[in-house]
Design a protein around this motif. Structure first.
Motif, short mmCIF file in Angstrom:
data_model
loop_
_atom_site.label_atom_id
_atom_site.label_comp_id
_atom_site.label_asym_id
_atom_site.label_seq_id
_atom_site.Cartn_x
_atom_site.Cartn_y
_atom_site.Cartn_z
N ASN A 124 -46.03 -15.63 -4.94
CA ASN A 124 -44.70 -16.18 -4.66
C ASN A 124 -44.55 -17.62 -5.14
O ASN A 124 -43.87 -18.44 -4.51
CB ASN A 124 -44.36 -16.09 -3.17
CG ASN A 124 -42.86 -16.06 -2.91
OD1 ASN A 124 -42.07 -15.86 -3.83
ND2 ASN A 124 -42.47 -16.28 -1.67
N THR A 125 -45.18 -17.93 -6.28
CA THR A 125 -45.06 -19.27 -6.85
C THR A 125 -44.52 -19.21 -8.28
O THR A 125 -44.56 -20.22 -8.99
CB THR A 125 -46.43 -20.00 -6.86
OG1 THR A 125 -47.37 -19.22 -7.62
CG2 THR A 125 -46.95 -20.18 -5.44
N LYS A 182 -39.83 -13.71 -10.70
CA LYS A 182 -39.85 -12.98 -9.43
C LYS A 182 -38.70 -11.97 -9.37
O LYS A 182 -38.90 -10.81 -8.99
CB LYS A 182 -39.75 -13.96 -8.26
CG LYS A 182 -39.70 -13.27 -6.89
CD LYS A 182 -39.58 -14.28 -5.76
CE LYS A 182 -39.46 -13.60 -4.40
NZ LYS A 182 -39.33 -14.57 -3.29
N ASN A 187 -48.96 -15.55 -10.20
CA ASN A 187 -47.93 -16.40 -9.59
C ASN A 187 -46.85 -15.58 -8.90
O ASN A 187 -46.36 -15.95 -7.84
CB ASN A 187 -47.30 -17.31 -10.65
CG ASN A 187 -48.23 -18.42 -11.11
OD1 ASN A 187 -49.25 -18.70 -10.48
ND2 ASN A 187 -47.90 -19.06 -12.22
N ASP A 218 -42.58 -11.98 -0.13
CA ASP A 218 -42.41 -13.14 0.76
C ASP A 218 -43.37 -13.10 1.94
O ASP A 218 -43.81 -14.15 2.43
CB ASP A 218 -40.97 -13.19 1.28
CG ASP A 218 -39.96 -13.55 0.19
OD1 ASP A 218 -40.40 -13.92 -0.92
OD2 ASP A 218 -38.75 -13.47 0.45
#
Length: 332
Positions: free
Chosen positions: A276-277, A283, A272, A316
């Motif tokens: 980028n989830t 993150k 994830n 990103d």
């Protein structure tokens, strides 16, 4: 060995050459298990010195499988382990973010000893086959910027002390060796430690080895930048305490770092973050750790906020995920 044990009982220090020769002797089955047990126990009770630790490192590298990489400058990001926090694979994820940003990484790791998922666990769960094929390892770091070195294929000496370490059931000096026996001998390293005593020890070790480094410790006991509290960073260039807010991040909650109860849950968080989830805190924690690794690679010439943005762009833009997919493709 009898003389060595008597010296340790008298709180005398061994030289770097002596501990190197002891390690080589262990791989040649020169000592009975009882003497090795006494040695490890004595050193643990007295406390190991920098030169003694470096001697064991020299012996492990000399008796192991070397990994010459066709690359001038690359980094390893690793934690000492043993903080008992069961975090997700922060260092491993950060390595792919650093590689996605265009830098070179030689990640050294193993299966987990104290948490749900170690570096080798999360890598193997994606179908990766570990290898000591030097040509393939070089192809990997050249084509996707990162290579993974599964410790058991390279540090042959560790198998000679494995059963003894397991039977002792307390940490020994061999627990301190993992981060400094990367067989490719990286010129850069970012290390997470669980306490400030370890930070002082490794600071002296790295100065003697002569590499560029950052050592990090979260004040609340994490062996990485957890963003759950202030954290200390020691490098070749500075020593400083940061808060999460200094980096533009909110303070994280401990439950946001947990790997979960199974390897599958830890793998899901790893995936994830790269996709980028992930949760914002997950993150951010990876960004913080990757950023200090990038700063080491840049020889401290870039401000940490600039390094954070470089790491953020890696995620990103999708390059971190693309890097990992290419890595899996090359190693499956």
């Amino acid at each position: 060995m009898k003389e060595i044990l008597n010296r340790i009982l008298n709180h005398e220090e061994l030289t770097r050459e002596e501990t190197k020769n002891i390690l080589i002797g262990i791989t040649q089955s020169a000592y009975p298990d009882e003497q090795i047990t006494a040695l490890l126990t004595g050193l643990q009770m007295r406390g190991i010195t920098v030169d003694e630790l470096l001697g064991f490192r020299d012996g492990i590298l000399e008796t192991g499988v070397p990994v010459p990489l066709d690359c001038d400058r690359y980094i390893d990001v690793v934690g000492t382990g043993g903080d008992r926090k069961n975090t997700f694979n922060i260092s491993t994820t950060a390595c792919f973010v650093i590689a996605g940003a265009g830098y070179k990484v030689a990640k050294h790791g193993n299966y987990s000893a104290t948490s749900i998922s170690g570096a080798s666990n999360v890598i193997a769960n994606h179908g990766v086959k570990f290898t000591d094929d030097i040509a393939l390892l070089n192809r990997c770091i050249n084509e996707c910027g990162i290579v993974y070195l599964h410790a058991q294929l390279f540090a042959r000496a560790m198998k000679f002390v494995g059963p003894i370490r397991k039977s002792l059931q307390f940490p020994t000096c061999f627990n301190l060796l993992g981060p400094i026996v990367n067989p490719s001998k990286p010129q850069c390293q970012m290390l997470g430690v669980a306490n400030l005593n370890q930070m002082r020890l490794y600071n002296n070790v790295y100065q003697k080895i002569g590499i560029d480094y950052a050592i990090v410790n979260s004040i609340d006991g994490y062996d990485e930048i957890s963003l759950t509290d202030n954290f200390k960073v020691t490098t070749n260039n500075y020593e400083r305490i940061f808060s999460p807010q200094d980096l533009g991040f909110e303070t994280a909650r401990p439950d946001e770092l947990v790997a979960g109860a199974t390897e599958e849950e830890a793998v899901r968080i790893f995936d994830n973050v790269l996709a980028n989830t992930a949760l914002p805190a997950q993150k951010n924690i990876v960004l913080a750790n990757a950023a200090f690794g990038i700063q080491v690679l840049e020889r401290g010439n870039k401000d940490i906020t600039e390094c954070i943005e470089t790491a953020r762009e890696s995620i990103d833009s999708g390059r971190a995920l693309q890097t990992f997919r290419k890595f899996v493709e090359l190693n499956s």
